[in-house]
Design an enzyme around this catalytic site. Structure first.
Site, short mmCIF file in Angstrom:
data_model
loop_
_atom_site.label_atom_id
_atom_site.label_comp_id
_atom_site.label_asym_id
_atom_site.label_seq_id
_atom_site.Cartn_x
_atom_site.Cartn_y
_atom_site.Cartn_z
N SER A 34 0.85 -1.32 -0.09
CA SER A 34 0.01 -0.04 -0.07
C SER A 34 0.92 1.28 0.05
CB SER A 34 -0.94 -0.06 1.34
OG SER A 34 -0.11 -0.08 2.40
N ASP A 337 -3.92 7.72 7.98
CA ASP A 337 -5.21 7.01 8.58
C ASP A 337 -4.73 6.00 9.90
OD1 ASP A 337 -3.67 4.94 7.30
OD2 ASP A 337 -5.18 4.80 5.68
N HIS A 340 -1.13 4.51 7.17
CA HIS A 340 -0.23 5.10 6.12
C HIS A 340 0.13 6.58 6.30
CE1 HIS A 340 -3.07 2.28 4.50
NE2 HIS A 340 -1.77 1.40 4.06
#
Length: 367
Positions: A34, A337, A340
């Protein structure tokens, strides 16, 4: 006057000569999780993290959700922009012309294959089955459409940049969230590093010569870990950053093994330019000196969340879920969040890789 003109001529000739030696990349190929995914996870369904498909993800730069796990651009985006290339399209997206680069990274991806997590009892936590091995398999399927002969491939890949990660972080995330101890998870590190090295070797055998292999971030500064794996022992917390020291020491252990393995890989492939990207120290600087980089809020506080508490993290309701909210302008926060970073955080890491000192040599350098 003649002397001045001659001096100026020599000066500008030197500048032109130096500029002409700068490494020019015409394409970028990205692999990982990610931290680099530009849409593959979203295009595959995003079953385990559906909020990524909605605002406020993507709010800062794109003004809509793109599948990036941030409010805007990622490190790979800033690298592509600095090289004068378009942002990398996701392999699983609608774009099919990948001659200038493509992104194979998938949020939640691991270095190890699914069978490994079945063995350690963490299989049910996996976001995706699209491991690093599968991503390189995609590259191998794509390769014939990029070049047809050995010479064509050599010419093409000599001007290509391969970003092999960040990868491996999720291997440990799934293990730690399965309540494995640090001592247990440390036994997995040699296998994870071995898999990253074998995958990098696989790319070299396909013609890759310019490769950047990042280490892991300081996970002890991750708001999710600080929430879920909080310690009753005050001595476990760094007095300056507030990060969990045992988890950061674990990240350093992974990175040390990776650096040693990369040294051996260079000896095996002397023709290849294999660069270690020091994500750990690039990110740790932001935790140590947040105000220097424009982060006016605590670097461990999550910008988008619904948890309250010291980190604004709620594991059952992440950013984008009902009840979550923005605490302020994302550009003034480091963490997005709880898992990240914000676009502003990734920009600072990217600059450290592009221009130094967190890649040696930097991605943009003069020969």
């Amino acid at each position: 006057m003649k002397f001045l003109i001659l001096t100026l001529f020599l000066f500008f000739s030197f500048i032109q000569l130096v500029a002409s030696t700068e490494q020019q990349y015409t394409s970028v190929f990205s692999f990982g999780d990610s931290l680099a995914d530009t849409g593959n996870f979203l295009n595959s369904g995003a079953v385990f993290f559906p909020s990524i498909s909605n605002l406020p993800y993507g709010m800062t730069y794109f003004k809509h959700a793109t599948g990036r796990c941030s409010d805007g651009r990622l490190v790979v985006d800033f690298i592509a922009e600095a090289l004068g290339l378009p942002l990398l399209p996701p392999y699983l997206g609608k774009e099919k012309d990948f001659h200038r680069g493509v992104n194979f990274a998938v949020s939640g991806a691991t270095a190890m294959d699914r069978s490994f997590f079945r063995e350690i009892g963490a299989e049910l936590l996996l976001w995706t089955n699209m491991s690093l091995s599968m991503q390189i398999g995609w590259f191998e399927q794509l390769k014939p459409s990029l070049c047809s002969t050995t010479k064509d491939c050599n010419d093409y890949f000599n001007k290509s940049l391969f970003l092999v990660g960040e990868i491996g972080g999720n291997d440990y995330n799934y293990a730690f969230l399965s309540r494995k101890s640090i001592e247990q998870v440390k036994t997995y590190v040699p296998k994870v590093v071995e898999t990253i090295i074998a995958s990098t070797q696989r790319l070299i055998e396909h013609g890759a010569v310019n490769l950047v292999v990042p280490g892991n971030l300081p996970i002890g500064c991750n708001p999710l870990y600080l929430t879920v794996l909080r310690s009753p022992n005050p001595a476990d917390y760094d007095a300056i950053t507030g990060c969990l020291k045992p988890l950061n020491q674990f990240s350093m252990y992974h990175n040390a093994l990776l650096i040693t393995a990369l040294e051996k890989l260079r000896l095996k492939n002397p023709h290849a330019n294999i660069v270690y990207a020091d994500y750990y120290n690039a990110a740790l600087q932001l935790d140590l000196f947040p105000f220097k980089f424009g982060f006016i809020h605590g670097p461990l506080i999550t910008c988008c969340g619904s948890g309250g508490g010291p980190y604004n993290v709620n594991v059952s309701a992440f950013c984008g879920a009902p009840g979550s909210r923005l605490l302020g302008d994302p550009s003034s926060y480091l963490n997005w969040d709880g898992i990240h970073l914000t676009e502003a955080g990734y920009l600072n890491i990217a600059n450290g890789l592009l221009y130094g000192p967190y890649a040696d040599p930097p991605i943009i350098h003069y020969n």
